[in-house]
Scaffold this motif. Structure first.
Motif, PDB file in Angstrom:
ATOM      1  N   TYR A  76       0.849  -1.190   0.000  1.00  0.00           N
ATOM      2  CA  TYR A  76       0.000   0.000   0.000  1.00  0.00           C
ATOM      3  C   TYR A  76       0.884   1.239   0.000  1.00  0.00           C
ATOM      4  N   SER A  79      -2.105   6.423   1.408  1.00  0.00           N
ATOM      5  CA  SER A  79      -3.416   7.016   1.177  1.00  0.00           C
ATOM      6  C   SER A  79      -4.452   6.421   2.120  1.00  0.00           C
ATOM      7  N   THR A  81      -7.612   6.678   1.799  1.00  0.00           N
ATOM      8  CA  THR A  81      -8.670   6.134   0.950  1.00  0.00           C
ATOM      9  C   THR A  81      -8.359   4.694   0.558  1.00  0.00           C
ATOM     10  N   GLU A  82      -7.101   4.432   0.256  1.00  0.00           N
ATOM     11  CA  GLU A  82      -6.675   3.116  -0.203  1.00  0.00           C
ATOM     12  C   GLU A  82      -6.904   2.039   0.855  1.00  0.00           C
ATOM     13  N   ILE A  83      -6.752   2.398   2.124  1.00  0.00           N
ATOM     14  CA  ILE A  83      -6.869   1.392   3.184  1.00  0.00           C
ATOM     15  C   ILE A  83      -8.138   1.545   4.004  1.00  0.00           C
ATOM     16  N   LYS A 192      -3.074   9.875  -9.207  1.00  0.00           N
ATOM     17  CA  LYS A 192      -3.898   8.774  -8.710  1.00  0.00           C
ATOM     18  C   LYS A 192      -3.494   8.334  -7.302  1.00  0.00           C
ATOM     19  N   TYR A 193      -2.263   8.618  -6.904  1.00  0.00           N
ATOM     20  CA  TYR A 193      -1.784   8.212  -5.589  1.00  0.00           C
ATOM     21  C   TYR A 193      -2.384   9.049  -4.466  1.00  0.00           C
ATOM     22  N   ASP A 198      -8.876  11.575   0.044  1.00  0.00           N
ATOM     23  CA  ASP A 198      -7.823  11.678   1.057  1.00  0.00           C
ATOM     24  C   ASP A 198      -7.932  12.981   1.840  1.00  0.00           C
TER      25      ASP A 198
END
Length: 244
Positions: A76, A79, A81-83, A192-193, A198
């Motif tokens: 990961y 972010s 949002t990502e997790i 995108k990262y 976020d």
């Protein structure tokens, strides 16, 4: 209680008393989300190679960035949002970033080190009031640990005001921070990262009711332990991640 504000890695090296290492965009906002999602052992390091070794030894999950972008081979990035919806129950996490984790390791002169962000600002305040140390050092880590970032400095000022009984206007702060240079990555569809969500997740004031306390493990590594505090978090529900 004397409350001082310092900046970046150089400031972290000067931190004394209880040090609060602040990284709003995004390390210590991410860390709170990961712990809330069940992370077991949570290690932080300043070094990418050390992070890889720790993960290999523990079977842990690698999380982190350099220059805001996920390190190659990591599970990961950095972010929230990502997790946000990831179940880390019982899993070991290893986290390394360009600023926040650098600061944790640099605070070698402090008596105690905790993380700070807007997402657990009230918890930080309550923890410090309960501890009532003679000296608190708020470390605004900045961009890459070398340059002022307005979000970290504003969070430090917010905490100092809260501890000293001065008024704060979080909505004013949030509106201001949406316009600063360090926030623009969230609103650039090419990056995108750093999804736009976020920003909202990092600015969800008092969402978590705990602090993360750094405990030295070995040279260059600390473990972040969850320490509950005496208030009920807002637990603000921001709605599901947009799918379209």
């Amino acid at each position: 209680m004397i409350v001082n504000i310092v900046e970046c890695v150089d400031g972290a090296r000067r931190a004394r008393g209880v040090a609060v290492v602040i990284d709003v965009f995004r390390a210590f906002s991410v860390a709170c989300h990961a712990v809330e999602n069940g992370a077991g052992e949570y290690y932080a390091t300043a070094d990418v190679d050390m992070a890889r070794r720790l993960a290999a030894e523990s079977g842990g999950i690698l999380m982190g960035e350099r220059d805001c972008i996920m390190v190659k081979g990591f599970d990961y990035g950095n972010s929230p949002t990502e997790i946000e919806a990831v179940d880390f129950a019982g899993r070991t996490l290893v986290h390394t970033t360009s600023a926040g984790t650098q600061g944790l390791l640099a605070c070698s002169g402090a008596d105690e080190v905790i993380t700070g962000a807007f997402v657990n600002a009230r918890a930080v305040e309550e923890y410090l009031r309960a501890r009532n140390p003679e000296l608190v050092t708020l470390v605004a880590m900045g961009t890459g640990g070398t340059m002022r970032a307005q979000e970290d400095m504003m969070c430090a000022i917010y905490l100092k005001n809260a501890l000293e009984g001065y008024p704060n206007s979080f909505e004013t702060i949030k509106t201001f921070l949406a316009q600063v240079d360090s926030a623009q990555k969230f609103f650039d569809p090419e990056k995108k990262y750093a999804p736009e969500r976020d920003f909202e997740l990092c600015m969800a004031l008092d969402r978590f009711d705990f602090v993360l306390k750094a405990a030295p493990v070995r040279d260059g590594v600390v473990r972040l332990d969850r320490v509950p505090t005496g208030f009920s978090a807002a637990g603000a529900a921001l709605g599901p991640v947009s799918q379209g």
